[in-house]
Design an enzyme around this catalytic site. Structure first.
Site, PDB file in Angstrom:
ATOM      1  N   ALA A  11       0.801  -1.230   0.000  1.00  0.00           N
ATOM      2  CA  ALA A  11       0.000   0.000   0.000  1.00  0.00           C
ATOM      3  C   ALA A  11       0.830   1.273   0.000  1.00  0.00           C
ATOM      4  CB  ALA A  11      -0.948  -0.006   1.190  1.00  0.00           C
TER       5      ALA A  11
ATOM      6  N   ARG B 224       2.200   2.606  -2.642  1.00  0.00           N
ATOM      7  CA  ARG B 224       2.038   3.343  -3.897  1.00  0.00           C
ATOM      8  C   ARG B 224       0.994   2.647  -4.761  1.00  0.00           C
ATOM      9  NH1 ARG B 224       6.527   0.536  -3.582  1.00  0.00           N
ATOM     10  NH2 ARG B 224       7.625   2.309  -2.689  1.00  0.00           N
TER      11      ARG B 224
ATOM     12  N   ASP C 137       7.527  -8.380   5.195  1.00  0.00           N
ATOM     13  CA  ASP C 137       7.652  -9.174   3.977  1.00  0.00           C
ATOM     14  C   ASP C 137       6.512 -10.191   4.017  1.00  0.00           C
ATOM     15  OD1 ASP C 137       8.228 -11.041   2.018  1.00  0.00           O
ATOM     16  OD2 ASP C 137      10.329 -11.306   2.595  1.00  0.00           O
ATOM     17  N   VAL C 138       5.542 -10.030   3.117  1.00  0.00           N
ATOM     18  CA  VAL C 138       4.347 -10.888   3.178  1.00  0.00           C
ATOM     19  C   VAL C 138       4.663 -12.355   2.907  1.00  0.00           C
ATOM     20  CG1 VAL C 138       2.722  -9.041   2.628  1.00  0.00           C
ATOM     21  CG2 VAL C 138       3.706 -10.418   0.758  1.00  0.00           C
TER      22      VAL C 138
ATOM     23  N   TYR D 241       4.109 -14.370 -13.504  1.00  0.00           N
ATOM     24  CA  TYR D 241       3.058 -13.448 -13.041  1.00  0.00           C
ATOM     25  C   TYR D 241       1.667 -13.961 -13.426  1.00  0.00           C
ATOM     26  CZ  TYR D 241       0.905  -8.800 -12.273  1.00  0.00           C
ATOM     27  OH  TYR D 241       0.143  -7.744 -11.840  1.00  0.00           O
TER      28      TYR D 241
ATOM     29  N   ALA E 167       0.738 -16.864 -11.176  1.00  0.00           N
ATOM     30  CA  ALA E 167       0.399 -16.405  -9.828  1.00  0.00           C
ATOM     31  C   ALA E 167      -0.968 -15.748  -9.795  1.00  0.00           C
ATOM     32  CB  ALA E 167       1.468 -15.428  -9.330  1.00  0.00           C
ATOM     33  N   LYS E 168      -1.259 -14.917 -10.786  1.00  0.00           N
ATOM     34  CA  LYS E 168      -2.535 -14.199 -10.797  1.00  0.00           C
ATOM     35  C   LYS E 168      -3.706 -15.133 -11.076  1.00  0.00           C
ATOM     36  CE  LYS E 168      -1.229 -10.011  -9.767  1.00  0.00           C
ATOM     37  NZ  LYS E 168      -1.531  -9.506  -8.410  1.00  0.00           N
TER      38      LYS E 168
END
Length: 253
Positions: free
Chosen positions: A14, A16, A63-64, A154, A157-158
């Protein structure tokens, strides 16, 4: 919402872009918002913007993809703001490359942030939602989930986040918790600028070209996505769960 009723939301990534716009929108909606990013210092600008507008926010660094850091972050948020009942899994990174040039770390980093990160954050936050018998989870997918050249990591993952979303909806629905996904198309952010840079194209030209391919004749802004997240986490959206909405300016993502 009054202070006594104020619900707590977490928005990851969050500092940016879409995450910052979403955090600010949820604060305007009356939520106390935990602004989470990799570095706490990076989240402070978003917090300051929220506070300047009269909202309540807390900058949190984590770090998630690190289980211990996620647990510590969610515990801190619960202690300082209150138990979180809204989670927006927005944190993401790009490591674009054609498959034959994609390194192991290009793959692993993207999987860890997007998929492992969403899993760890959701696992940590869901207990607070279940205790409250009310919760909202929104995962940020992408039109890349349908396939995109140079984005095998990507895109995978999405797409995975969409399956994760639908399973959460099934498992958590009886506890008053919904789970939905937003799949943005072209949004004007630092991340899409990085894509233009990778392709060796000027960002203005990149925007103009993409706008020409979109039926509404413009590219998206972070606020477009924040508005949709705002709906998903609203009181009135309690019968909408397990859905993926492509916010892409037209019917063909």
């Amino acid at each position: 919402m009054t202070d006594a009723q104020r619900r707590v939301a977490i928005v990851t990534g969050a500092a940016r872009g879409i995450g910052a716009a979403t955090a600010q929108r949820l604060a305007a909606d009356g939520f106390a918002v935990a602004v989470l990013d990799l570095e706490e210092s990076a989240a402070k600008a978003t917090v300051e913007a929220i506070e300047a507008a009269g909202g309540t926010a807390l900058a949190v660094g984590a770090d998630v993809s690190d289980a211990d850091q996620v647990t510590a972050a969610v515990d801190r948020i619960a202690a300082e703001l209150g138990p979180p009942v809204v989670l927006v899994n927005n944190a993401g990174v790009l490591r674009d490359n054609m498959l034959f040039k994609m390194s192991d770390s290009d793959w692993d980093i993207v999987m860890n942030v997007h998929l492992r990160g969403a899993f760890l954050m959701t696992r940590a936050a869901q207990k607070h939602m279940i205790d409250a018998k009310w919760g909202r989870i929104v995962n940020l997918s992408s039109t890349s989930a349908l396939g995109n050249r140079g984005q095998a990591n990507y895109s995978t993952a999405k797409a995975g986040l969409q399956g994760f979303t639908k399973t959460l909806a099934i498992e958590l629905g009886k506890f008053g918790v919904t789970a939905n996904a937003v799949a943005p198309g072209f949004i004007q952010t630092e991340m899409t600028k990085a894509t233009a840079d990778r392709l060796g194209v000027g960002f203005d030209d990149f925007i103009q070209f993409n706008a020409s391919q979109i039926p509404v004749a413009r590219v998206g802004q972070p606020e477009d996505i924040a508005h949709l997240v705002s709906f998903f986490v609203s009181e009135g959206a309690g019968f909408v769960s397990g859905q993926v909405v492509y916010a892409a300016g037209g019917p063909r993502a």
